[in-house]
Design a protein around this motif. Sequence first.
Motif, PDB file in Angstrom:
ATOM      1  N   LYS A 251      -3.564   0.370  -2.977  1.00 59.11           N
ATOM      2  CA  LYS A 251      -2.977  -0.972  -2.962  1.00 59.11           C
ATOM      3  C   LYS A 251      -2.392  -1.325  -4.321  1.00 59.11           C
ATOM      4  N   ASP A 252      -1.193  -1.906  -4.312  1.00 62.33           N
ATOM      5  CA  ASP A 252      -0.569  -2.424  -5.529  1.00 62.33           C
ATOM      6  C   ASP A 252       0.416  -3.508  -5.099  1.00 62.33           C
ATOM      7  N   HIS A 253       0.111  -4.760  -5.428  1.00 69.10           N
ATOM      8  CA  HIS A 253       0.927  -5.890  -4.983  1.00 69.10           C
ATOM      9  C   HIS A 253       1.855  -6.405  -6.077  1.00 69.10           C
ATOM     10  N   THR A 254       2.289  -5.544  -6.978  1.00 70.60           N
ATOM     11  CA  THR A 254       3.172  -5.971  -8.053  1.00 70.60           C
ATOM     12  C   THR A 254       4.640  -5.860  -7.652  1.00 70.60           C
TER      13      THR A 254
ATOM     14  N   THR B 213      -5.991  -9.965  -5.711  1.00 73.10           N
ATOM     15  CA  THR B 213      -4.848  -9.242  -6.267  1.00 73.10           C
ATOM     16  C   THR B 213      -3.891 -10.160  -7.023  1.00 73.10           C
TER      17      THR B 213
ATOM     18  N   TYR C 166       0.854  -1.182   0.000  1.00 67.69           N
ATOM     19  CA  TYR C 166       0.000   0.000   0.000  1.00 67.69           C
ATOM     20  C   TYR C 166       0.892   1.236   0.000  1.00 67.69           C
TER      21      TYR C 166
ATOM     22  N   THR D 241       6.264  -2.329  -7.089  1.00 71.00           N
ATOM     23  CA  THR D 241       5.975  -1.710  -5.785  1.00 71.00           C
ATOM     24  C   THR D 241       6.856  -2.322  -4.708  1.00 71.00           C
TER      25      THR D 241
END
Length: 325
Positions: free
Chosen positions: A116-119, A150, A100, A122
Amino acid sequence: MNGIETRLLGADPPTVTRLGLGLAALGRPGYINVGHGADLGAEKSVEAMRANAHAMLDEAWAAGIRYFDAARSYGRAEEFLGSWLETTAHAATVGSKWGYTYTANWRTDADQHEVKDHTRPTLERQWPETLAALRRTPDIYLIHSATLETGVLDDTRVLARLSELAESGVRVGLSLSGPTQAATLQRALAVRVDGVNPLSVVQATWNLLEPSAGAALAQAHAAGWGVVVKEAVANGRLTARATLPQVVTDLCARLHTTPDALALAAALAQPWADTVLSGATTQQHLRSNLSALNLELGLGELNALQDAAQAPAAYWQERAGMVWN
């Protein structure tokens, strides 16, 4: 140390105290805890909040707490914790999270407080940011609020990087949120990178209103995972500020205790819980939370408290509607 029990986090180091301090409400002026804005008072500058965070960390340390939990999205929580650790040279166990990004720009009325970005990009960006803010390597590093949606638990690039961190000595894992916590944890337990699961810690919401992840957390603990309980007082819904289930009110009266202490004691009584986080914003609240360590609940009392549970969907819908303040 003032008598707070320590134990390994699951089957392996590091050690954690039975009660830890989470900095979600201490690192930013806006949060969803009931009464958060009033607790902080009118002065919410970075300097004022840093001073309050340091005072809370001092109070926690004096009480024997040695586990501290932060995240990249908790405003300046990592920075506040890192500067405190550097100044005091305390040998604490530290956890943080990635996934996040804080976007509120120190406003309580922001349209969006975190993204939120779970790549993998990040993760690659936030890992060095965490190192710089904490001024040290965290002992525990978690995917923040991982969900099946995700796809992070199937992302080979992310898992490969987490495996590298695990091989370097960092305990990596995931935190959970939402009504499908148990299903997400089941998927996480099955993750493999070159035949080995790099994940070995889970932080989950468990409280008297929302205990649905309990069986999955017991399974994780039996597999050697470390288990951290968050939101044990349900973002303030299990405190004297809220309308409480009758069974909680009645038991508090009989045991001469407060709702927050009762809620934390119930979490501490779970055999699979290695450490339970206090999310206190004030020293008064922290002292009330700490009284849970001296509150022993019998099987009959724990069974009675099961009547406080809500349907998971209803609980999470209510949480989603809480106002940032």
